[in-house]
Design a protein around this motif. Structure first.
Motif, PDB file in Angstrom:
ATOM      1  N   THR A   1     100.785  22.485 -21.478  1.00 54.46           N
ATOM      2  CA  THR A   1     101.922  23.219 -20.941  1.00 54.46           C
ATOM      3  C   THR A   1     102.415  24.192 -21.999  1.00 54.46           C
ATOM      4  O   THR A   1     102.075  24.057 -23.185  1.00 54.46           O
ATOM      5  CB  THR A   1     103.060  22.261 -20.533  1.00 54.46           C
ATOM      6  OG1 THR A   1     104.076  22.987 -19.842  1.00 54.46           O
ATOM      7  CG2 THR A   1     103.686  21.580 -21.735  1.00 54.46           C
ATOM      8  N   THR A   2     103.218  25.148 -21.574  1.00 58.39           N
ATOM      9  CA  THR A   2     103.867  26.061 -22.526  1.00 58.39           C
ATOM     10  C   THR A   2     105.384  25.959 -22.445  1.00 58.39           C
ATOM     11  O   THR A   2     106.094  26.643 -23.190  1.00 58.39           O
ATOM     12  CB  THR A   2     103.457  27.523 -22.250  1.00 58.39           C
ATOM     13  OG1 THR A   2     103.815  27.864 -20.910  1.00 58.39           O
ATOM     14  CG2 THR A   2     101.955  27.720 -22.460  1.00 58.39           C
ATOM     15  N   THR A   3     105.885  25.102 -21.583  1.00 62.94           N
ATOM     16  CA  THR A   3     107.334  25.040 -21.406  1.00 62.94           C
ATOM     17  C   THR A   3     108.026  24.504 -22.658  1.00 62.94           C
ATOM     18  O   THR A   3     107.536  23.581 -23.310  1.00 62.94           O
ATOM     19  CB  THR A   3     107.714  24.163 -20.200  1.00 62.94           C
ATOM     20  OG1 THR A   3     109.140  24.157 -20.069  1.00 62.94           O
ATOM     21  CG2 THR A   3     107.250  22.720 -20.384  1.00 62.94           C
ATOM     22  N   ALA A   4     109.169  25.090 -22.976  1.00 60.24           N
ATOM     23  CA  ALA A   4     109.973  24.611 -24.099  1.00 60.24           C
ATOM     24  C   ALA A   4     111.099  23.690 -23.623  1.00 60.24           C
ATOM     25  O   ALA A   4     111.878  23.190 -24.447  1.00 60.24           O
ATOM     26  CB  ALA A   4     110.575  25.802 -24.848  1.00 60.24           C
ATOM     27  N   THR A   5     111.176  23.454 -22.314  1.00 62.25           N
ATOM     28  CA  THR A   5     112.259  22.638 -21.782  1.00 62.25           C
ATOM     29  C   THR A   5     111.989  21.151 -22.010  1.00 62.25           C
ATOM     30  O   THR A   5     110.857  20.721 -22.216  1.00 62.25           O
ATOM     31  CB  THR A   5     112.454  22.895 -20.282  1.00 62.25           C
ATOM     32  OG1 THR A   5     111.239  22.566 -19.596  1.00 62.25           O
ATOM     33  CG2 THR A   5     112.795  24.355 -20.035  1.00 62.25           C
ATOM     34  N   THR A   6     113.047  20.368 -21.942  1.00 56.81           N
ATOM     35  CA  THR A   6     112.946  18.914 -22.127  1.00 56.81           C
ATOM     36  C   THR A   6     112.472  18.247 -20.836  1.00 56.81           C
ATOM     37  O   THR A   6     112.899  18.614 -19.744  1.00 56.81           O
ATOM     38  CB  THR A   6     114.310  18.337 -22.532  1.00 56.81           C
ATOM     39  OG1 THR A   6     114.707  18.900 -23.787  1.00 56.81           O
ATOM     40  CG2 THR A   6     114.258  16.811 -22.648  1.00 56.81           C
ATOM     41  N   PHE A   7     111.587  17.283 -20.977  1.00 59.53           N
ATOM     42  CA  PHE A   7     111.183  16.449 -19.845  1.00 59.53           C
ATOM     43  C   PHE A   7     111.061  15.012 -20.342  1.00 59.53           C
ATOM     44  O   PHE A   7     111.142  14.742 -21.550  1.00 59.53           O
ATOM     45  CB  PHE A   7     109.870  16.938 -19.221  1.00 59.53           C
ATOM     46  CG  PHE A   7     108.688  16.904 -20.146  1.00 59.53           C
ATOM     47  CD1 PHE A   7     107.867  15.776 -20.219  1.00 59.53           C
ATOM     48  CD2 PHE A   7     108.370  18.002 -20.945  1.00 59.53           C
ATOM     49  CE1 PHE A   7     106.770  15.739 -21.076  1.00 59.53           C
ATOM     50  CE2 PHE A   7     107.274  17.975 -21.802  1.00 59.53           C
ATOM     51  CZ  PHE A   7     106.482  16.843 -21.868  1.00 59.53           C
TER      52      PHE A   7
ATOM     53  N   PRO B   1     116.888  20.453 -14.046  1.00 60.46           N
ATOM     54  CA  PRO B   1     116.514  21.781 -13.546  1.00 60.46           C
ATOM     55  C   PRO B   1     116.181  22.750 -14.680  1.00 60.46           C
ATOM     56  O   PRO B   1     117.015  22.989 -15.569  1.00 60.46           O
ATOM     57  CB  PRO B   1     117.762  22.233 -12.781  1.00 60.46           C
ATOM     58  CG  PRO B   1     118.423  20.965 -12.366  1.00 60.46           C
ATOM     59  CD  PRO B   1     118.171  19.997 -13.476  1.00 60.46           C
ATOM     60  N   PRO B   2     114.978  23.321 -14.699  1.00 62.81           N
ATOM     61  CA  PRO B   2     114.640  24.306 -15.739  1.00 62.81           C
ATOM     62  C   PRO B   2     115.258  25.665 -15.424  1.00 62.81           C
ATOM     63  O   PRO B   2     115.550  25.980 -14.260  1.00 62.81           O
ATOM     64  CB  PRO B   2     113.109  24.370 -15.666  1.00 62.81           C
ATOM     65  CG  PRO B   2     112.790  24.028 -14.243  1.00 62.81           C
ATOM     66  CD  PRO B   2     113.839  23.043 -13.795  1.00 62.81           C
ATOM     67  N   GLY B   3     115.441  26.460 -16.474  1.00 62.19           N
ATOM     68  CA  GLY B   3     116.011  27.787 -16.287  1.00 62.19           C
ATOM     69  C   GLY B   3     115.022  28.773 -15.720  1.00 62.19           C
ATOM     70  O   GLY B   3     115.411  29.800 -15.145  1.00 62.19           O
ATOM     71  N   GLU B   4     113.741  28.493 -15.881  1.00 64.40           N
ATOM     72  CA  GLU B   4     112.686  29.320 -15.305  1.00 64.40           C
ATOM     73  C   GLU B   4     111.563  28.400 -14.851  1.00 64.40           C
ATOM     74  O   GLU B   4     111.534  27.225 -15.201  1.00 64.40           O
ATOM     75  CB  GLU B   4     112.175  30.336 -16.323  1.00 64.40           C
ATOM     76  CG  GLU B   4     111.655  29.717 -17.600  1.00 64.40           C
ATOM     77  CD  GLU B   4     111.272  30.750 -18.642  1.00 64.40           C
ATOM     78  OE1 GLU B   4     110.511  30.385 -19.559  1.00 64.40           O
ATOM     79  OE2 GLU B   4     111.740  31.899 -18.546  1.00 64.40           O
ATOM     80  N   SER B   5     110.642  28.911 -14.053  1.00 58.21           N
ATOM     81  CA  SER B   5     109.592  28.064 -13.501  1.00 58.21           C
ATOM     82  C   SER B   5     108.734  27.468 -14.615  1.00 58.21           C
ATOM     83  O   SER B   5     108.557  28.065 -15.685  1.00 58.21           O
ATOM     84  CB  SER B   5     108.723  28.855 -12.529  1.00 58.21           C
ATOM     85  OG  SER B   5     108.029  29.888 -13.209  1.00 58.21           O
ATOM     86  N   VAL B   6     108.214  26.271 -14.346  1.00 58.75           N
ATOM     87  CA  VAL B   6     107.443  25.502 -15.320  1.00 58.75           C
ATOM     88  C   VAL B   6     106.098  25.144 -14.706  1.00 58.75           C
ATOM     89  O   VAL B   6     106.020  24.777 -13.525  1.00 58.75           O
ATOM     90  CB  VAL B   6     108.201  24.210 -15.700  1.00 58.75           C
ATOM     91  CG1 VAL B   6     107.309  23.256 -16.483  1.00 58.75           C
ATOM     92  CG2 VAL B   6     109.458  24.545 -16.486  1.00 58.75           C
ATOM     93  N   GLU B   7     105.041  25.246 -15.496  1.00 60.58           N
ATOM     94  CA  GLU B   7     103.738  24.743 -15.087  1.00 60.58           C
ATOM     95  C   GLU B   7     103.287  23.684 -16.088  1.00 60.58           C
ATOM     96  O   GLU B   7     103.466  23.852 -17.307  1.00 60.58           O
ATOM     97  CB  GLU B   7     102.700  25.865 -15.025  1.00 60.58           C
ATOM     98  CG  GLU B   7     102.949  26.855 -13.903  1.00 60.58           C
ATOM     99  CD  GLU B   7     101.840  27.906 -13.797  1.00 60.58           C
ATOM    100  OE1 GLU B   7     100.937  27.907 -14.683  1.00 60.58           O
ATOM    101  OE2 GLU B   7     101.880  28.702 -12.849  1.00 60.58           O
TER     102      GLU B   7
END
Length: 451
Positions: free
Chosen positions: A370-376, A434-440
């Motif tokens: 993934t490239t997302t920087a958001t928390t999961f 909820p992420p601020g932008e779409s996540v893959e």
């Protein structure tokens, strides 16, 4: 016991509640607990701990006043008997302590005759002993509940028979709504003075409950399509607990508790007999998954075992996940999803209860890119509820690099909080706010590794 019962009981399903003498059973003994060891047997029992808030049921759904612990002060073996003791002490923000024990992940069964010899405490005003069952699968009330013995009800208090009355009940989902049916038995003597035998006969046709051979509860389950009672044709596990206050007692404040404490619920034995066609028995100690690598979502060779997605397990997309095309890391299948901005997302692998005790001290391993920087969060659900490990960008990512390439993630089971590997019900979960932008994200080759 899972929730406060409705004031209007679903009476049309009852066959009658006259006190009838039951014949002696002639079934084969298949499981028993005699409480004759030096301590409580972990192969048979585990504990619910806390005030219920940790699973979203503060007061255990009934406004109860106790904090359940696994301490010997609240549950122990004395002279060949189990003792569950409610104590007046401030603990975990609650004014009382007690214990709630269960066989979840240790012993489940469908159909049979179950007997227990129990001495209840002087319930007075405020103690609530219970011997009951819950379905292994589903969300209450759709999992089904069978209450084999409860004492201390508000009605019994009002009628002056609180130490002489016990009740049995069932709770289930009737066409999308909670349904309840219950019946009471009033003894000529105080039930806290001695031990009494509480018995359930459960067949594909009925559930019947008795005390000392006198049947007083009879519930027809012979036509589950008509009565919406499919829950009572599936495996359930046992629970023993001593609550303080709550909706059943009608007492919601420590000031209203006049029952003597410490109060002791004592159990001499529990015995299960079966010979009915269609009976089932699961004993966790006999069903431990062999050590090695166990495939949760993996097609690699040399596994000690793996989940069967044609019956045992399912991958559920909970919210805000759209499958996308991607090349697997290995084999022919991959979890590949896009989550849109502004809504939480999550998925889970639900499975039949698995005894993964041989994997304690091991790891949950998987490949992820993934490239997302958001928390999961990555989670596992067991008899103790959900347990999660946070993946925060810049924190401990257990081998994950957020560069869009495949990386091996290795999470020690010790990193999860309050994990019961003897009773794993969802072996792998992912959730995020909820992420601020779409996540893959892409996940593959998920497995458990023993030490």
């Amino acid at each position: 016991m899972e929730r406060a019962r409705l004031s209007a009981l679903f009476a049309t399903a009852c066959l009658g509640s006259a006190a009838l003498a039951l014949p002696a059973h002639a079934q084969a003994p298949v499981w028993e607990e005699n409480f004759d060891g030096p301590s409580i047997d972990g192969d048979n029992w585990t504990y619910d701990v806390g005030n219920g808030c940790q699973i979203g049921l503060c007061g255990w759904g009934n406004s109860e006043l106790q904090y359940y612990t696994s301490r010997p002060e609240n549950a122990r073996i004395e002279n060949g008997h189990l003792v569950i003791e409610a104590r007046r002490e401030d603990f975990g923000g609650m004014p009382y302590t007690s214990a709630r024990m269960k066989t979840e992940g240790r012993m489940h069964f469908k159909y049979g005759t179950l007997e227990a010899r129990i001495k209840i405490p002087e319930v007075g005003n405020g103690l609530w002993p219970a011997y009951w069952m819950l379905g292994v699968a589903g969300v209450w009330p759709a999992r089904g509940e069978i209450d084999l013995m409860e004492a201390g009800s508000a009605q019994a208090i009002a009628e002056g028979v609180v130490n002489r009355r016990v009740g049995a009940a069932v709770h289930w989902d009737y066409q999308g709504s909670q349904a309840d049916y219950g019946a009471d038995y009033t003894s000529a003597v105080d039930l806290d003075d001695d031990y009494h035998v509480y018995r359930m006969d459960w067949t594909p046709q009925y559930i019947r409950v008795s005390i000392d051979g006198q049947q007083y509860f009879d519930f027809d389950i012979s036509n589950p399509d008509a009565s919406s009672t499919h829950e009572f044709h599936a495996q359930q596990y046992l629970l023993l607990n001593l609550a303080v206050g709550g909706a059943y007692t009608g007492i919601f404040s420590p000031d209203g508790i006049t029952a003597p404490v410490p109060g002791r619920m004592e159990v001499d034995y529990i015995r299960l007999y079966q010979d009915v066609a269609g009976s089932e028995l699961y004993v966790g100690a006999d069903s431990a998954t062999p050590p090695g690598r166990f495939g949760v979502y993996s097609e690699q060779a040399g596994l000690a075992g793996h989940l069967d997605y044609n019956g045992e397990a399912n991958l559920y997309l909970w919210n805000n996940l759209t499958p996308i095309s991607a090349q697997p890391f290995e084999g022919g299948q991959v979890m590949a999803f896009r989550a849109g901005a502004g809504a939480w997302y999550g998925l889970g692998v639900a499975n039949d209860v698995r005894n993964m005790g041989n994997y304690a001290g091991g790891w949950l391993k998987f490949r992820m890119r993934t490239t997302t920087a958001t928390t999961f969060k990555i989670g596992i659900n067991t008899s103790f509820g959900d347990s999660w490990v946070d993946f925060v960008n810049g924190g401990n990512n257990y081998g994950l690099v957020r560069d869009g390439q495949w990386h091996e993630v290795s999470i020690p089971f010790s990193a999860f909080y309050d994990l019961d590997l003897n009773a794993v019900k969802q072996m792998f979960m992912v959730v995020a706010d909820p992420p601020g932008e779409s996540v893959e994200f892409f996940i593959d080759d998920v497995y458990y590794q023993s030490p």
